[in-house]
Motif scaffolding. Structure first.
Motif, PDB file in Angstrom:
ATOM      1  N   LEU A  90       0.825  -1.202   0.000  1.00  0.00           N
ATOM      2  CA  LEU A  90       0.000   0.000   0.000  1.00  0.00           C
ATOM      3  C   LEU A  90       0.861   1.255   0.000  1.00  0.00           C
ATOM      4  CD1 LEU A  90      -2.919   1.090   0.165  1.00  0.00           C
ATOM      5  CD2 LEU A  90      -2.677   1.099   2.659  1.00  0.00           C
ATOM      6  N   ALA A  91       1.945   1.234   0.779  1.00  0.00           N
ATOM      7  CA  ALA A  91       2.833   2.395   0.864  1.00  0.00           C
ATOM      8  C   ALA A  91       3.489   2.680  -0.485  1.00  0.00           C
ATOM      9  CB  ALA A  91       3.898   2.164   1.939  1.00  0.00           C
ATOM     10  N   ASP A  92       3.940   1.630  -1.181  1.00  0.00           N
ATOM     11  CA  ASP A  92       4.519   1.809  -2.512  1.00  0.00           C
ATOM     12  C   ASP A  92       3.494   2.399  -3.478  1.00  0.00           C
ATOM     13  OD1 ASP A  92       6.984   0.851  -1.801  1.00  0.00           O
ATOM     14  OD2 ASP A  92       6.737  -1.119  -2.702  1.00  0.00           O
ATOM     15  N   LEU A  93       2.260   1.940  -3.344  1.00  0.00           N
ATOM     16  CA  LEU A  93       1.195   2.382  -4.239  1.00  0.00           C
ATOM     17  C   LEU A  93       0.903   3.870  -4.082  1.00  0.00           C
ATOM     18  CD1 LEU A  93      -1.017   1.615  -6.296  1.00  0.00           C
ATOM     19  CD2 LEU A  93      -2.486   1.053  -4.349  1.00  0.00           C
ATOM     20  N   VAL A  94       0.865   4.342  -2.839  1.00  0.00           N
ATOM     21  CA  VAL A  94       0.439   5.726  -2.599  1.00  0.00           C
ATOM     22  C   VAL A  94       1.596   6.726  -2.592  1.00  0.00           C
ATOM     23  CG1 VAL A  94      -1.540   4.910  -1.264  1.00  0.00           C
ATOM     24  CG2 VAL A  94       0.544   5.560  -0.070  1.00  0.00           C
ATOM     25  N   ALA A  95       2.837   6.264  -2.521  1.00  0.00           N
ATOM     26  CA  ALA A  95       3.977   7.183  -2.445  1.00  0.00           C
ATOM     27  C   ALA A  95       3.994   8.207  -3.584  1.00  0.00           C
ATOM     28  CB  ALA A  95       5.292   6.403  -2.394  1.00  0.00           C
ATOM     29  N   PRO A  96       3.813   7.792  -4.852  1.00  0.00           N
ATOM     30  CA  PRO A  96       3.784   8.799  -5.924  1.00  0.00           C
ATOM     31  C   PRO A  96       2.638   9.791  -5.754  1.00  0.00           C
ATOM     32  CG  PRO A  96       4.160   6.614  -6.843  1.00  0.00           C
ATOM     33  CD  PRO A  96       3.765   6.416  -5.403  1.00  0.00           C
ATOM     34  N   GLY A  97       1.499   9.317  -5.240  1.00  0.00           N
ATOM     35  CA  GLY A  97       0.362  10.208  -5.015  1.00  0.00           C
ATOM     36  C   GLY A  97       0.649  11.253  -3.952  1.00  0.00           C
ATOM     37  N   ILE A  98       1.379  10.855  -2.910  1.00  0.00           N
ATOM     38  CA  ILE A  98       1.760  11.812  -1.873  1.00  0.00           C
ATOM     39  C   ILE A  98       2.648  12.897  -2.467  1.00  0.00           C
ATOM     40  CG2 ILE A  98       3.048  12.117   0.283  1.00  0.00           C
ATOM     41  CD1 ILE A  98       2.202   9.299   1.077  1.00  0.00           C
ATOM     42  N   TRP A 155      11.939  19.807  -7.255  1.00  0.00           N
ATOM     43  CA  TRP A 155      12.695  18.644  -6.767  1.00  0.00           C
ATOM     44  C   TRP A 155      11.768  17.441  -6.611  1.00  0.00           C
ATOM     45  CZ3 TRP A 155      17.439  16.755  -6.209  1.00  0.00           C
ATOM     46  CH2 TRP A 155      17.615  15.646  -5.382  1.00  0.00           C
ATOM     47  N   ASN A 156      10.605  17.669  -6.031  1.00  0.00           N
ATOM     48  CA  ASN A 156       9.649  16.569  -5.852  1.00  0.00           C
ATOM     49  C   ASN A 156       9.160  16.032  -7.193  1.00  0.00           C
ATOM     50  OD1 ASN A 156       9.831  16.672  -3.089  1.00  0.00           O
ATOM     51  ND2 ASN A 156       8.017  17.941  -2.808  1.00  0.00           N
ATOM     52  N   SER A 157       9.091  16.894  -8.204  1.00  0.00           N
ATOM     53  CA  SER A 157       8.706  16.447  -9.543  1.00  0.00           C
ATOM     54  C   SER A 157       9.747  15.473 -10.094  1.00  0.00           C
ATOM     55  CB  SER A 157       8.559  17.644 -10.491  1.00  0.00           C
ATOM     56  OG  SER A 157       7.519  18.507 -10.054  1.00  0.00           O
ATOM     57  N   LEU A 158      11.018  15.766  -9.828  1.00  0.00           N
ATOM     58  CA  LEU A 158      12.091  14.873 -10.257  1.00  0.00           C
ATOM     59  C   LEU A 158      11.981  13.522  -9.547  1.00  0.00           C
ATOM     60  CD1 LEU A 158      14.760  14.237 -11.707  1.00  0.00           C
ATOM     61  CD2 LEU A 158      15.964  15.356  -9.815  1.00  0.00           C
ATOM     62  N   ILE A 159      11.750  13.552  -8.239  1.00  0.00           N
ATOM     63  CA  ILE A 159      11.615  12.309  -7.477  1.00  0.00           C
ATOM     64  C   ILE A 159      10.410  11.517  -7.972  1.00  0.00           C
ATOM     65  CG2 ILE A 159      11.318  11.312  -5.176  1.00  0.00           C
ATOM     66  CD1 ILE A 159      14.022  12.676  -5.693  1.00  0.00           C
ATOM     67  N   LEU A 160       9.340  12.208  -8.318  1.00  0.00           N
ATOM     68  CA  LEU A 160       8.144  11.539  -8.836  1.00  0.00           C
ATOM     69  C   LEU A 160       8.472  10.797 -10.130  1.00  0.00           C
ATOM     70  CD1 LEU A 160       5.096  10.973  -8.857  1.00  0.00           C
ATOM     71  CD2 LEU A 160       4.787  13.162 -10.042  1.00  0.00           C
ATOM     72  N   LEU A 201      10.806   8.600   0.672  1.00  0.00           N
ATOM     73  CA  LEU A 201      11.252   9.241   1.907  1.00  0.00           C
ATOM     74  C   LEU A 201      12.686   9.748   1.781  1.00  0.00           C
ATOM     75  CD1 LEU A 201       9.875   6.937   4.774  1.00  0.00           C
ATOM     76  CD2 LEU A 201       8.968   9.136   3.997  1.00  0.00           C
ATOM     77  N   MET A 202      13.541   8.930   1.162  1.00  0.00           N
ATOM     78  CA  MET A 202      14.941   9.322   1.012  1.00  0.00           C
ATOM     79  C   MET A 202      15.084  10.494   0.045  1.00  0.00           C
ATOM     80  SD  MET A 202      18.193   7.153  -0.450  1.00  0.00           S
ATOM     81  CE  MET A 202      18.191   5.977   0.902  1.00  0.00           C
ATOM     82  N   GLY A 203      14.458  10.375  -1.122  1.00  0.00           N
ATOM     83  CA  GLY A 203      14.579  11.422  -2.132  1.00  0.00           C
ATOM     84  C   GLY A 203      14.032  12.754  -1.660  1.00  0.00           C
ATOM     85  N   TYR A 204      12.857  12.721  -1.076  1.00  0.00           N
ATOM     86  CA  TYR A 204      12.260  13.955  -0.565  1.00  0.00           C
ATOM     87  C   TYR A 204      13.146  14.560   0.518  1.00  0.00           C
ATOM     88  CZ  TYR A 204       9.447  17.045   2.277  1.00  0.00           C
ATOM     89  OH  TYR A 204       9.024  18.123   3.008  1.00  0.00           O
ATOM     90  N   SER A 205      13.668  13.719   1.413  1.00  0.00           N
ATOM     91  CA  SER A 205      14.451  14.200   2.547  1.00  0.00           C
ATOM     92  C   SER A 205      15.762  14.834   2.112  1.00  0.00           C
ATOM     93  CB  SER A 205      14.723  13.053   3.533  1.00  0.00           C
ATOM     94  OG  SER A 205      13.513  12.555   4.066  1.00  0.00           O
ATOM     95  N   ILE A 206      16.391  14.272   1.073  1.00  0.00           N
ATOM     96  CA  ILE A 206      17.637  14.854   0.572  1.00  0.00           C
ATOM     97  C   ILE A 206      17.386  16.275   0.075  1.00  0.00           C
ATOM     98  CG2 ILE A 206      19.377  14.719  -1.261  1.00  0.00           C
ATOM     99  CD1 ILE A 206      19.185  11.655  -1.016  1.00  0.00           C
TER     100      ILE A 206
END
Length: 264
Positions: free
Chosen positions: A117-125, A182-187, A208-213
């Motif tokens: 579920l977490a993998d599924l919703v991560a891009p949506g977040i 930056w978040n667009s790149l991680i997406l 979590l890692m990409g956003y945090s960096i």
């Protein structure tokens, strides 16, 4: 130089702010992305809608609570200001805490593996964060230190962004935009990885890692940070913790997946 109007529409006693429009729009667009992928993974899109309807308000509440706790000295004498979320003051890390806890119990209730579920919703977040940052733009918040107008022009930014970054008599770093980009790149990275074979939990921890960096470095430019101590910014501290935990978790999950494959 007049800033953009923060109000989207006002009808009688009802006022709707752009901040709310961007927050809700981000959540809705994130839902559409997740719901489309859910069909491919044999998860009913009603399940995703149910999760959104539960997790979104809880995330908003926890994001506000997190922010207010760190700024209590300002709210203790103006208690009713606690409820004025249209003025901003939603901490993403607080929202993540509420969303993750909600997602965990939701996954148990619906008998869905949490990391699936977490993998599924991560891009949506991420979509929600990308769009939501423009609510900060309309409120003229989440900006960085003072820069000359020529610096902003050198970034080839449109005038409406440059003008909106003119705050309290000076131009500022558009850190809201840095984070949105930056978040667009991680997406994009997550969507590419999603279409390849990956172990459960990989996308979530990559998020979590990409956003945090990105957040760690961008936070260093901001002037309105929540502070853990007089010298340590809370968002940077949390970002370091999340980077470490995500790295350890991904290594552990990858090894577990490899071991499981060898035993088959």
């Amino acid at each position: 130089m007049e800033p953009l109007n923060r109000i989207f529409i006002s009808i009688g006693p009802i006022t709707i702010y752009w901040y709310a429009i961007f927050m809700i729009s981000g959540a809705f667009l994130g839902y559409l992305l997740v719901a489309k992928q859910a069909e491919k993974e044999d998860i009913n899109d009603d399940t995703i809608l149910d999760l959104l309807l539960i997790a979104f308000p809880i995330a908003i509440l926890s994001a506000r609570t997190y922010y207010v706790l760190f700024e209590w000295s300002d709210y203790s004498t103006n208690f009713w200001d606690v409820f004025k979320i249209w003025e901003g003051g939603l901490a993403i890390h607080g929202g993540l805490i509420g969303a993750i806890i909600t997602g965990y119990f939701f996954s148990k209730k619906r008998n869905i593996p949490f990391f699936k579920l977490a993998d599924l919703v991560a891009p949506g977040i991420l979509v929600g964060q990308i769009v939501g940052r423009w609510g900060n733009f309309m409120n003229q918040e989440a900006f960085g230190g003072i820069v000359p107008r020529t610096f902003l022009e050198s970034l080839n930014l449109p005038n409406f962004i440059i003008n909106q970054m003119y705050i309290d008599g000076a131009y500022h770093h558009p850190t809201f935009l840095y984070e949105s980009l930056w978040n667009s790149l991680i997406l994009i990275i997550l969507l590419l990885v999603r279409n390849k074979k990956h172990f459960q939990g990989q996308l979530f921890f990559m998020y979590l890692m990409g956003y945090s960096i990105g957040r760690f470095f961008i936070e260093g430019l901001r002037t309105d940070s929540l502070m853990l101590t007089s010298t340590i910014r809370m968002a940077q501290f949390i970002s370091v913790i999340l980077i470490i935990l995500s790295t350890v978790a991904m290594i552990g999950l990858a090894r577990k997946e490899k071991k499981s494959t060898l035993l088959e």
